[in-house]
Enzyme design. Structure first.
Site, PDB file in Angstrom:
ATOM      1  N   LYS A 286       0.845  -1.198   0.000  1.00 19.54           N
ATOM      2  CA  LYS A 286       0.000   0.000   0.000  1.00 19.54           C
ATOM      3  C   LYS A 286       0.877   1.245   0.000  1.00 19.54           C
ATOM      4  O   LYS A 286       2.018   1.196   0.459  1.00 19.54           O
ATOM      5  CB  LYS A 286      -0.859   0.019   1.273  1.00 19.54           C
ATOM      6  CG  LYS A 286      -2.013  -0.942   1.272  1.00 19.54           C
ATOM      7  CD  LYS A 286      -2.831  -0.798   2.549  1.00 19.54           C
ATOM      8  CE  LYS A 286      -3.990  -1.769   2.574  1.00 19.54           C
ATOM      9  NZ  LYS A 286      -5.003  -1.546   1.534  1.00 19.54           N
ATOM     10  N   ARG A 360     -10.393 -11.430   1.875  1.00 20.34           N
ATOM     11  CA  ARG A 360     -11.225 -12.507   1.316  1.00 20.34           C
ATOM     12  C   ARG A 360     -10.511 -13.857   1.398  1.00 20.34           C
ATOM     13  O   ARG A 360     -11.149 -14.899   1.493  1.00 20.34           O
ATOM     14  CB  ARG A 360     -11.639 -12.148  -0.123  1.00 20.34           C
ATOM     15  CG  ARG A 360     -10.503 -12.033  -1.090  1.00 20.34           C
ATOM     16  CD  ARG A 360     -10.875 -11.240  -2.341  1.00 20.34           C
ATOM     17  NE  ARG A 360     -10.901  -9.795  -2.087  1.00 20.34           N
ATOM     18  CZ  ARG A 360     -11.231  -8.875  -2.992  1.00 20.34           C
ATOM     19  NH1 ARG A 360     -11.569  -9.250  -4.212  1.00 20.34           N
ATOM     20  NH2 ARG A 360     -11.217  -7.594  -2.691  1.00 20.34           N
TER      21      ARG A 360
HETATM   22  N1  BES Z   1      -8.124  -3.606   4.248  1.00 16.93           N
HETATM   23  C1  BES Z   1      -8.293  -3.240   2.910  1.00 16.93           C
HETATM   24  C2  BES Z   1      -9.597  -2.501   2.648  1.00 16.93           C
HETATM   25  C3  BES Z   1      -9.726  -1.119   3.246  1.00 16.93           C
HETATM   26  C4  BES Z   1      -9.355  -0.005   2.542  1.00 16.93           C
HETATM   27  C5  BES Z   1     -10.274  -0.958   4.502  1.00 16.93           C
HETATM   28  C6  BES Z   1      -9.502   1.255   3.086  1.00 16.93           C
HETATM   29  C7  BES Z   1     -10.429   0.305   5.038  1.00 16.93           C
HETATM   30  C8  BES Z   1     -10.048   1.394   4.336  1.00 16.93           C
HETATM   31  C9  BES Z   1      -8.290  -4.482   2.001  1.00 16.93           C
HETATM   32  O1  BES Z   1      -7.517  -5.524   2.436  1.00 16.93           O
HETATM   33  C10 BES Z   1      -7.756  -4.039   0.678  1.00 16.93           C
HETATM   34  O2  BES Z   1      -6.636  -3.631   0.633  1.00 16.93           O
HETATM   35  N2  BES Z   1      -8.583  -4.137  -0.348  1.00 16.93           N
HETATM   36  C11 BES Z   1      -8.204  -3.713  -1.649  1.00 16.93           C
HETATM   37  C12 BES Z   1      -8.749  -4.710  -2.633  1.00 16.93           C
HETATM   38  C13 BES Z   1      -8.225  -4.533  -4.019  1.00 16.93           C
HETATM   39  C14 BES Z   1      -6.752  -4.854  -4.084  1.00 16.93           C
HETATM   40  C15 BES Z   1      -9.005  -5.420  -4.948  1.00 16.93           C
HETATM   41  C16 BES Z   1      -8.783  -2.321  -1.909  1.00 16.93           C
HETATM   42  O3  BES Z   1      -9.908  -2.063  -1.476  1.00 16.93           O
HETATM   43  O4  BES Z   1      -8.099  -1.494  -2.487  1.00 16.93           O
HETATM   44 ZN    ZN Z   2      -5.492  -5.381   1.845  1.00 18.45          ZN
END
Ligand code: BES
Ligand code: ZN
Ligand code: ZN
Length: 511
Positions: A286, A360
């Protein structure tokens, strides 16, 4: 956590020695709001001056020693809280939330004036009922009085305000009913505050180990059955999802399980919560800005675990099982790579296209395992799963996806009653196409369009025909709608919704 005491007594309130005496008044049509005789003159005077008409959340604070009241009052201050116009047609969930906000605002006043003991004269709201009235005000007070001070030096000074010590409810009638409601409110709010505490712990303070330790303590306290699947067992069981996410971590993964079985069990509700104790994204790292917030990525797991605390206290009629797959998601030489293919617990293979879509992966194993081992009547998972849900619903609704209309309806109702609004999104076959892989059964991302839905589509492969609902709380687990009883950080969302779902559960099935 601080253990604020709440007691319920009969009036008269004026004889009670307290830092703050609280009255809650409804707005009247073109008239001064009605109050106890001994402060009615004062309220009427404020109304005549145009200073106070008991509008929703309006406040009037005064000091009995400096104003002319008819009788001797032992309280050091009196706070009159407005509740707005209340009529029988007003939706009960709206009245309930107004009362929670009254409770939260009272807690805010208490912080300002450093009040430690308060006495609240409960309003008589016939159509909501005495039990719910007491429950909502208790919830609002305790949720609004929440603070996380564990890592702050200043709490060691005696003069620092650390919140309410005792709350006294006074009423004229229905004392047993009010006691019951107040107790429910205390249990629910305490559990939600526990969930906030867990979430407020940083990634180095709350790991899979802390999840299992907490669950073990709950099991001992309330007679629940505790199981923790350690790394070796996860390997033996073929839980390729949680193991893959954990590959880059220095801390072993754990699947924490708590079971509550009532004496005459009829049904079982399975709750599964995402327990990612820190989400760096893994190899699909990230951006660094804001990454610290990803310590909150375990809010689903926290909600499920805290719910079990309240379940242990309340002993509902329906059985409840909680599963928390817990690990952090870290990059490193041993971490799972984009392109890797994994085997989930139910033998479904998955191509890992993005290691940041890890929630997931761990939920898939937990859902498949939970459904197989416990044959529940329904399963609900809760997770900070997608950033996309924030784009779609902002910070005011949690996203809901489900394969069962009954369960979806029950959850929406449970959330509404809790002041935790839920909005259902469609989960039709088209979305499942987006996660088809050319090299495995499925892949873990489905592209940008409908990101919250394709995440749920992934999970749908692991629940079979069991009635299932998925709550995406990425937008509400923190930064939730600003309200007097919702703090800036983690909200503790989910706990009170789950408790309503459990309490509303009718013998023999979904309502
Ligand atoms: N934990 C994150 C989702 C999230 C994002 C929670 C912002 C709270 C605030 C999750 O694990 C994630 O990173 N999801 C990705 C999925 C994508 C790579 C398909 C996302 O939402 O960007
Ligand atoms: Zn994530
Ligand atoms: Zn995550």
């Amino acid at each position: 956590m601080k253990n604020t005491q709440l007691t319920v007594n009969k009036r008269p309130a004026k004889t009670i020695d307290t830092d703050l005496l609280v009255y809650c008044l409804a707005q009247e049509k073109d008239k001064a709001p009605k109050s106890d005789a001994f402060i009615q003159d004062l309220v009427a005077k404020a109304f005549d001056l145009g200073d106070f008409s008991a509008k929703d959340q309006e406040q009037l604070l005064f000091y009995p020693t400096t104003v002319n009241i008819k009788e001797n009052v032992r309280a050091r201050r009196i706070l009159v809280m407005g509740m707005g116009k209340i009529d029988n047609k007003k939706e009960l969930s709206i009245v309930s939330d107004m009362l929670r906000q009254v409770g939260g605002n009272v807690a805010k006043v208490c912080e300002k004036i450093k009040a430690k003991t308060i006495t609240v004269c409960l309003p008589d709201l016939a159509h909501l009922g005495a039990e719910k009235t007491a429950q909502c005000i208790a919830e609002g007070l305790l949720l609004g009085d929440y603070r996380f001070l564990k890592y702050k030096k200043i709490t060691k000074k005696k003069t620092d305000y650390i919140g309410l010590k005792t709350i006294r409810f006074v009423c004229e009638k229905a004392i047993a009913t009010i006691r019951k409601g107040a107790k429910k409110g205390v249990i629910a709010a305490r559990a939600a505050c526990e969930a906030r505490d867990m979430a407020n712990e940083p990634g180095n303070g709350w790991t899979s180990k802390e999840f299992s330790n907490y669950a073990k303590t709950l099991a001992k306290t309330y007679g629940l059955t505790y199981t923790c699947l350690e790394k070796k067992q996860l390997e033996k069981l073929g839980m390729g999802g949680i193991l893959a996410v954990n590959q880059g971590s220095a801390i072993p993964p754990r699947m924490v399980i708590l079971e509550y079985t009532p004496e005459n069990k009829t049904n079982t509700i399975l709750l599964v919560g995402k327990g990612i104790t820190f989400d760096s994204g893994g190899i699909s790292l990230k951006p660094s800005s804001g990454m610290e917030e990803m310590k909150y990525d375990m809010c689903g797991g926290a909600a499920v675990l805290a719910t079990m605390q309240a379940v242990g206290e309340e002993k509902p009629l329906v059985g409840v099982v909680a599963i928390i797959p817990a690990t952090d998601n870290m990059p490193g030489g041993t971490a799972v790579r984009p392109g890797d293919i994994i085997h989930h617990f139910n033998k479904v293979t998955s191509e890992i296209v993005n290691t940041d879509a890890e929630g997931r992966m761990i939920l898939a194993d937990a859902l498949a395992y939970g459904v197989k081992r416990f044959s529940p009547d329904c399963v609900v998972d809760i997770a900070t799963l997608t950033g996309a849900v924030i784009i779609g619903l902002g910070h005011h609704h949690s996203g809901l996806l489900s394969n069962n209309d009954h369960l979806a309806k029950s959850l929406i109702l449970a959330g509404k009653e809790a002041g935790e609004p839920i909005w259902r999104l469609p989960l039709t076959e088209e979305y499942k196409k987006q996660i088809e892989s050319t090299v495995a059964d499925i892949k873990n991302v489905g592209g940008k369009p409908g990101g919250t839905i394709t995440a749920a589509a992934y999970l749908s492969n692991f629940v079979g025909k069991t009635p299932w609902a998925h709550l995406d709380i990425a937008g509400t687990a923190w930064d939730f709608t600003e309200k007097s009883y919702i703090p800036k950080g983690p909200s503790g969302i989910g706990v009170r919704t789950f408790l309503n779902l459990i309490q509303n559960w009718k013998k023999g099935g979904l309502t």
